[in-house]
Write a protein that holds these residues in place. Structure first.
Motif, PDB file in Angstrom:
ATOM      1  N   LEU A 286      -1.566 -73.997  15.662  1.00  0.00           N
ATOM      2  CA  LEU A 286      -1.626 -72.983  14.611  1.00  0.00           C
ATOM      3  C   LEU A 286      -0.201 -72.544  14.258  1.00  0.00           C
ATOM      4  N   SER A 287      -0.101 -71.860  13.130  1.00  0.00           N
ATOM      5  CA  SER A 287       1.236 -71.461  12.671  1.00  0.00           C
ATOM      6  C   SER A 287       1.922 -70.513  13.659  1.00  0.00           C
ATOM      7  N   ASN A 288       1.147 -69.794  14.450  1.00  0.00           N
ATOM      8  CA  ASN A 288       1.754 -68.863  15.415  1.00  0.00           C
ATOM      9  C   ASN A 288       2.095 -69.534  16.748  1.00  0.00           C
ATOM     10  N   GLY A 289       1.897 -70.842  16.837  1.00  0.00           N
ATOM     11  CA  GLY A 289       2.280 -71.557  18.047  1.00  0.00           C
ATOM     12  C   GLY A 289       1.132 -71.872  18.996  1.00  0.00           C
ATOM     13  N   MET A 290      -0.017 -71.294  18.763  1.00  0.00           N
ATOM     14  CA  MET A 290      -1.145 -71.534  19.672  1.00  0.00           C
ATOM     15  C   MET A 290      -1.688 -72.955  19.502  1.00  0.00           C
ATOM     16  N   ARG A 291      -1.962 -73.626  20.614  1.00  0.00           N
ATOM     17  CA  ARG A 291      -2.494 -74.988  20.558  1.00  0.00           C
ATOM     18  C   ARG A 291      -4.019 -74.975  20.706  1.00  0.00           C
ATOM     19  N   VAL A 292      -4.661 -75.813  19.903  1.00  0.00           N
ATOM     20  CA  VAL A 292      -6.126 -75.862  19.904  1.00  0.00           C
ATOM     21  C   VAL A 292      -6.574 -77.311  20.052  1.00  0.00           C
ATOM     22  N   ILE A 293      -7.457 -77.552  21.019  1.00  0.00           N
ATOM     23  CA  ILE A 293      -7.981 -78.899  21.268  1.00  0.00           C
ATOM     24  C   ILE A 293      -9.492 -78.851  21.100  1.00  0.00           C
ATOM     25  N   VAL A 294     -10.044 -79.793  20.369  1.00  0.00           N
ATOM     26  CA  VAL A 294     -11.499 -79.817  20.213  1.00  0.00           C
ATOM     27  C   VAL A 294     -12.022 -81.199  20.606  1.00  0.00           C
ATOM     28  N   SER A 295     -12.977 -81.201  21.507  1.00  0.00           N
ATOM     29  CA  SER A 295     -13.605 -82.457  21.906  1.00  0.00           C
ATOM     30  C   SER A 295     -15.090 -82.381  21.568  1.00  0.00           C
ATOM     31  N   PRO A 296     -15.498 -83.043  20.477  1.00  0.00           N
ATOM     32  CA  PRO A 296     -16.898 -82.945  20.061  1.00  0.00           C
ATOM     33  C   PRO A 296     -17.800 -83.837  20.910  1.00  0.00           C
ATOM     34  N   SER A 297     -18.931 -83.300  21.280  1.00  0.00           N
ATOM     35  CA  SER A 297     -19.885 -84.066  22.076  1.00  0.00           C
ATOM     36  C   SER A 297     -21.286 -83.781  21.545  1.00  0.00           C
ATOM     37  N   PRO A 298     -21.815 -84.680  20.738  1.00  0.00           N
ATOM     38  CA  PRO A 298     -23.075 -84.407  20.044  1.00  0.00           C
ATOM     39  C   PRO A 298     -24.312 -84.412  20.948  1.00  0.00           C
TER      40      PRO A 298
ATOM     41  N   PHE B  87      -7.432 -66.269  15.382  1.00  0.00           N
ATOM     42  CA  PHE B  87      -6.190 -66.164  16.170  1.00  0.00           C
ATOM     43  C   PHE B  87      -4.920 -66.219  15.316  1.00  0.00           C
ATOM     44  N   GLY B  88      -5.038 -66.833  14.116  1.00  0.00           N
ATOM     45  CA  GLY B  88      -3.844 -67.119  13.326  1.00  0.00           C
ATOM     46  C   GLY B  88      -2.986 -65.901  12.997  1.00  0.00           C
ATOM     47  N   GLY B  89      -3.619 -64.749  12.855  1.00  0.00           N
ATOM     48  CA  GLY B  89      -2.875 -63.554  12.473  1.00  0.00           C
ATOM     49  C   GLY B  89      -2.187 -62.858  13.638  1.00  0.00           C
ATOM     50  N   ILE B  90      -2.420 -63.330  14.850  1.00  0.00           N
ATOM     51  CA  ILE B  90      -1.811 -62.663  16.013  1.00  0.00           C
ATOM     52  C   ILE B  90      -0.409 -63.234  16.212  1.00  0.00           C
ATOM     53  N   LYS B  91       0.578 -62.364  16.104  1.00  0.00           N
ATOM     54  CA  LYS B  91       1.970 -62.817  16.241  1.00  0.00           C
ATOM     55  C   LYS B  91       2.617 -62.013  17.364  1.00  0.00           C
ATOM     56  N   ARG B  92       3.138 -62.707  18.345  1.00  0.00           N
ATOM     57  CA  ARG B  92       3.791 -61.997  19.447  1.00  0.00           C
ATOM     58  C   ARG B  92       4.611 -63.014  20.219  1.00  0.00           C
ATOM     59  N   ASP B  93       5.811 -62.634  20.634  1.00  0.00           N
ATOM     60  CA  ASP B  93       6.637 -63.584  21.361  1.00  0.00           C
ATOM     61  C   ASP B  93       6.518 -63.402  22.863  1.00  0.00           C
ATOM     62  N   GLN B  94       6.710 -64.515  23.530  1.00  0.00           N
ATOM     63  CA  GLN B  94       6.633 -64.515  24.982  1.00  0.00           C
ATOM     64  C   GLN B  94       7.951 -64.005  25.559  1.00  0.00           C
ATOM     65  N   THR B  95       7.853 -63.203  26.608  1.00  0.00           N
ATOM     66  CA  THR B  95       9.072 -62.768  27.298  1.00  0.00           C
ATOM     67  C   THR B  95       9.689 -63.985  27.975  1.00  0.00           C
ATOM     68  N   LYS B  96      10.961 -64.179  27.743  1.00  0.00           N
ATOM     69  CA  LYS B  96      11.639 -65.306  28.412  1.00  0.00           C
ATOM     70  C   LYS B  96      12.021 -64.856  29.804  1.00  0.00           C
ATOM     71  N   GLU B  97      11.692 -65.653  30.768  1.00  0.00           N
ATOM     72  CA  GLU B  97      12.132 -65.297  32.120  1.00  0.00           C
ATOM     73  C   GLU B  97      12.376 -66.558  32.929  1.00  0.00           C
ATOM     74  N   GLU B  98      13.351 -66.458  33.800  1.00  0.00           N
ATOM     75  CA  GLU B  98      13.683 -67.577  34.668  1.00  0.00           C
ATOM     76  C   GLU B  98      12.888 -67.414  35.947  1.00  0.00           C
ATOM     77  N   ILE B  99      12.259 -68.492  36.371  1.00  0.00           N
ATOM     78  CA  ILE B  99      11.586 -68.432  37.665  1.00  0.00           C
ATOM     79  C   ILE B  99      12.498 -69.094  38.691  1.00  0.00           C
ATOM     80  N   ALA B 100      12.761 -68.356  39.760  1.00  0.00           N
ATOM     81  CA  ALA B 100      13.695 -68.856  40.779  1.00  0.00           C
ATOM     82  C   ALA B 100      13.165 -70.151  41.382  1.00  0.00           C
ATOM     83  N   GLN B 101      13.947 -71.205  41.326  1.00  0.00           N
ATOM     84  CA  GLN B 101      13.496 -72.480  41.860  1.00  0.00           C
ATOM     85  C   GLN B 101      13.871 -72.615  43.335  1.00  0.00           C
TER      86      GLN B 101
END
Lengths: 412, 424
Positions: free
Chosen positions: A9-21, A207-221
């Motif tokens: 979607l334009s806001n970055g959300m990924r959508v996967i659809v697997s049709p099973s009739p 979902f398309g109208g929801i706009k919000r950015d993710q907090t960037k954070e480093e996870i200690a490796q």
């Protein structure tokens, strides 16, 4: 072969659809790439606590579960160290209700002090029920703390101790939610009797109208482990257990596949070498296991055993290592390899039947790279060579890469 | 950005009756009934043989489950290791499961390997060896499990529950150190001869077998099982209601509230299931809302009717915050009474009704799920078509008045036993 279509979607959300009739139901699965590894060391168990709070209703919907049930659905969620996953299974005709519910709680969940207070109590009881009120329930707490010194994988999703959960504040809950639950951290998959284009339209609508950015954070490796670690726990348990933990790669690396096959050769099925050589051979242990964690960041490969009466921990450790050292020196036999590959292949055919499982696996695969892996993973397994497994074993089963946990019964 | 109305739920429709897949019913030459259900997308075949070999059939404790669990530990012509190597090289799986009345032996493999795998599995089912070494290892594992289980409050509560519900005897038997130690291969062979060779069984084939495969399966089981008499299931005798307390070290307290009830064929069963769901059978249930979501006394509390076709029990259980079990029991009694004193609103009933109809639909959501559902009913001699229809209709027809009448009849807390296990 799983058929699917994928859109972003334009806001970055990924959508996967697997049709099973062939079915009249659908699974609506939404995964957020946030888990216990995003927590602070003094607020462990937080991601999971938040998962509980997500069922408290949202800005426009006072009771989430009520509306799920009303259209014939069932819903639940789980949290891992890497992910938080929510699903609704419902009659396919009523799928739009799931879009409505899930998008509203992503937009604006209704967190209140009262809800938080109750869910803290509930989660603390969950802590007791699953981890403290049974023998060995806290084994993985010790194992993680021993193997990881820096990375947040050093605590389990339930948290290090009940007090961390009790200390959580409403302000922290909101901050964590708005920083981590965003369209770009969300992956939605829908598996069932649905039409992909219609699903993409609905996704954009809700979902398309929801706009919000993710907090960037480093996870200690986790830095490389350079010397052997050992710890002995003595408690009121009825038997002795040994666990040997080795650092290895994350889920996306080829080593994951090598480790997966290797642990199958060691411990999967009745004919595996641990069963034949230890449980039925020397009889020094009554249960032996081996598995790879498959986490997103570098994970661990575990060997574990329950000792028979009279077996020393030295003997048990030596027997576990004898099997892996054989593979590190000679590699698995061609027959062992073929058997493990055959089982993986048939396991995939047999296991691919539940819509809920497919929906979850596709989201995880997408999070670590590409949901198409659900179809191509098997080729990776088929291409593994004996030399690769030997080399993997040699690299992995080194003394300085090992943490050994002895969990022993009190001498009475 | 599209403007959407988030305050009104999207349109939704009634929950339909599931389509129950058709299956063929064939009587083999020895009289055994074989059900064949073709379906699924993968080229795999699953076979389940259900035999009358549940725990109640055997006088000696632990024998029925050992007879089942050790089937794959070697046959008269193959060692345990040989068997495992062959089966696992095909990537095939064999497993068993048991209820009080029946046992099922199941296998799944790729269609192309069916004949080879079936030869192996049929050998294991019909000619097990029960070698001493494998039996000894099994006993050690069972003994260790038992010691661990006895340290769990929930396990102890389950064993106490059967003593509270049934008169002492066949129905209250649980694993003991003595019964595990007493296991010997002679008893296993004897039980196997009695329960595993008879056509008093069901055979179910699911997946995408070829016609040749079907003939091969018919041949295998149609010849090797022998016609036997139908086993008469014993019926339980119930105990007087009692309150049982077990004091043991613990971090939480396990509680059970239970009574004898009826089987799935009882006229009240279906609507009682609706009442039970309202009380504690789903996440929005009265008990969950009160003890978890309001009071925070537990991670979860459930109630369910555990029934076969002829008899059953009604069980409410939970693990409760240390020191709070009396309060929890009071709240449970209060919720039980409330269902007979106050009429359920149409709104709550509609919700539970739809949730339950959704569950019925989900139990037939895929070919494999359907085959599991059909098998589960078959084990109990229940026809899935008529049962599912009856289930669907009864859920739809249930009224608030029906529920109140049932609550008065069956949900009186004074008729339930209570079990509390933990630090008292």
């Amino acid at each position: 072969m799983i058929r699917y279509e994928k859109r972003q979607l334009s806001n970055g959300m990924r959508v996967i659809v697997s049709p099973s009739p062939l079915t009249s139901v659908a699974t609506f699965n939404i995964l957020y790439t946030v888990g216990a590894k995003n927590e602070k060391a003094e607020r462990t168990g937080f991601a999971h606590l938040l998962e509980h709070l997500m069922f408290s209703g949202s800005a426009n919907i006072s009771d989430f579960d009520y509306h799920v049930q009303k259209v014939g659905g069932d819903s639940n969620a789980f949290t891992t160290n890497d992910f938080t996953n929510y699903y609704i299974s419902l009659p396919a005709d009523n799928i739009e209700t799931a879009f409505w519910l899930e998008s509203d709680r992503l937009l604006s969940p209704a967190f209140t002090q009262e809800r938080l207070d109750v869910q803290k109590k509930v989660v603390v009881e969950e802590f007791y029920q699953h981890y403290l009120n049974k023998p060995f329930g806290d084994q993985m707490h010790y194992a993680r703390s021993l193997a990881y010194k820096v990375h947040p994988y050093r605590w389990p999703t339930i948290g290090l101790e009940p007090q961390h959960i009790l200390d959580a504040t409403l302000d922290e809950v909101e901050k964590f939610f708005y920083g981590h639950y965003t369209p770009s951290s969300a992956i939605l998959s829908i598996v069932g009797n649905v039409e992909p284009e219609r699903m993409f339209d609905m996704a954009e609508k809700w979902f398309g109208g929801i706009k919000r950015d993710q907090t960037k954070e480093e996870i200690a490796q986790e830095p490389e482990q350079v010397e052997e670690r050992r710890e002995t726990i003595v408690k009121d348990v009825p038997e002795n257990r040994v666990m040997k933990i080795f650092h290895t790669s994350g889920r996306a690396h080829r080593d994951f596949y090598l480790g997966d096959i290797l642990t199958d050769i060691l411990a999967d099925g009745d004919s595996c070498c641990f069963n034949q050589n230890i449980i039925k051979g020397t009889k020094s242990m009554t249960e032996v296991n081996s598995y790879i964690s498959g986490s997103v960041d570098p994970g661990v490969l575990i060997l574990s055993g329950t000792l028979s009466e009279g077996t020393s921990t030295e003997q048990a450790e030596a027997e576990l290592m004898k099997e892996v050292e054989r593979i590190a020196e000679e590699g698995p036999t061609e027959y062992e390899m073929q058997k493990a590959i055959n089982r993986t292949l048939s396991g995939q055919m047999i296991g691919e039947t539940s819509a809920m499982q497919i929906a979850n696996v596709m989201c995880i695969d997408e999070a670590i790279g590409d949901c198409g892996q659900i179809n191509t993973d098997i080729d990776k397994y088929m291409s593994i060579t004996i030399d690769e497994v030997r080399d993997f074993a040699k690299r992995t089963f080194r003394r300085e890469n090992c943490s050994t946990l002895l969990y022993l019964k009190e001498e009475k | 950005m599209m403007s959407i109305d988030r305050t009104t739920p999207p349109e939704w429709g009634d929950i339909k009756m599931p389509v129950i897949p058709t299956f063929e019913k064939t009587r083999l030459q020895n009289g055994l009934l074989m059900y064949t259900m073709k379906g699924g997308e993968q080229p795999v075949v699953k076979i389940d043989l259900v035999v009358q070999a549940g725990k109640l059939r055997c006088e000696k404790g632990m024998v029925a489950s050992a007879t089942l669990n050790l089937l794959n530990e070697g046959t008269t012509s193959m060692s345990s290791k040989e068997f495992a190597e062959k089966l696992e090289f095909y990537g095939a799986y064999m497993w068993g499961g048991a209820t009080q009345r029946a046992a099922n032996v199941s296998m799944i493999c790729m269609q192309k390997d069916l004949r080879n795998v079936l030869d192996l599995v049929a050998d294991a089912i019909l000619h097990p060896q029960y070698p001493e070494m494998e039996l000894e290892i099994y006993k050690q594992q069972k003994l260790q499990n038992l010691v661990i289980n006895k340290m769990k409050t929930s396990y102890v509560a389950t064993t106490e529950m059967s003593k509270a519900v049934y008169k002492e005897g066949l129905f209250t038997r649980t694993a003991t150190e003595e019964s595990i130690k007493a296991l010997e291969s002679g008893a296993l062979h004897a039980f196997h001869d009695e329960a595993y060779r008879s056509t008093d069984a069901h055979l179910m084939v699911f997946g995408l077998p070829s016609d040749d495969d079907i003939s091969y399966i018919s041949e295998t089981f149609g010849k090797q099982l022998v016609e036997g008499e139908k086993w008469q299931h014993p019926m339980p005798e119930y105990a007087e209601r009692s309150d049982r307390r077990v004091d043991m070290e613990s971090e939480q307290t396990s509680i059970v509230v239970a009574r004898p009830l009826f089987g799935k064929q009882h006229p009240d069963y279906m609507k009682m299931s609706v009442l039970d769901t309202i009380l504690g059978g789903y996440i929005g249930s009265r008990l969950m809302q009160n003890l978890r979501e309001k009071l925070g006394l537990t991670y979860g509390i459930t109630s369910h009717i555990s029934s076969n076709s002829a008899y059953g029990t009604h069980i409410i259980r939970s693990d409760i915050k240390k020191g709070e079990h009396e309060r929890a029991l009071d709240e449970i009694r209060k919720e039980m009474k409330r269902l007979s004193e106050e009429i359920v609103t149409e709104n709550e009933l509609e919700n539970v009704r739809n949730y339950m109809l959704g569950e019925v639909l989900r139990s037939f959501e895929s070919p494999i799920a359907s085959s599991d559902t059909i098998l589960e009913l078959l084990v109990d001699d229940i026809d899935s078509n008529t049962y599912t229809k009856r289930c669907y209709d009864s859920i739809k027809d249930t009224t608030p008045e029906d529920l109140q009448a049932l609550a008065k009849k069956w949900l009186n807390p004074d008729e339930y036993s209570t079990i509390v296990v933990g630090k008292l």
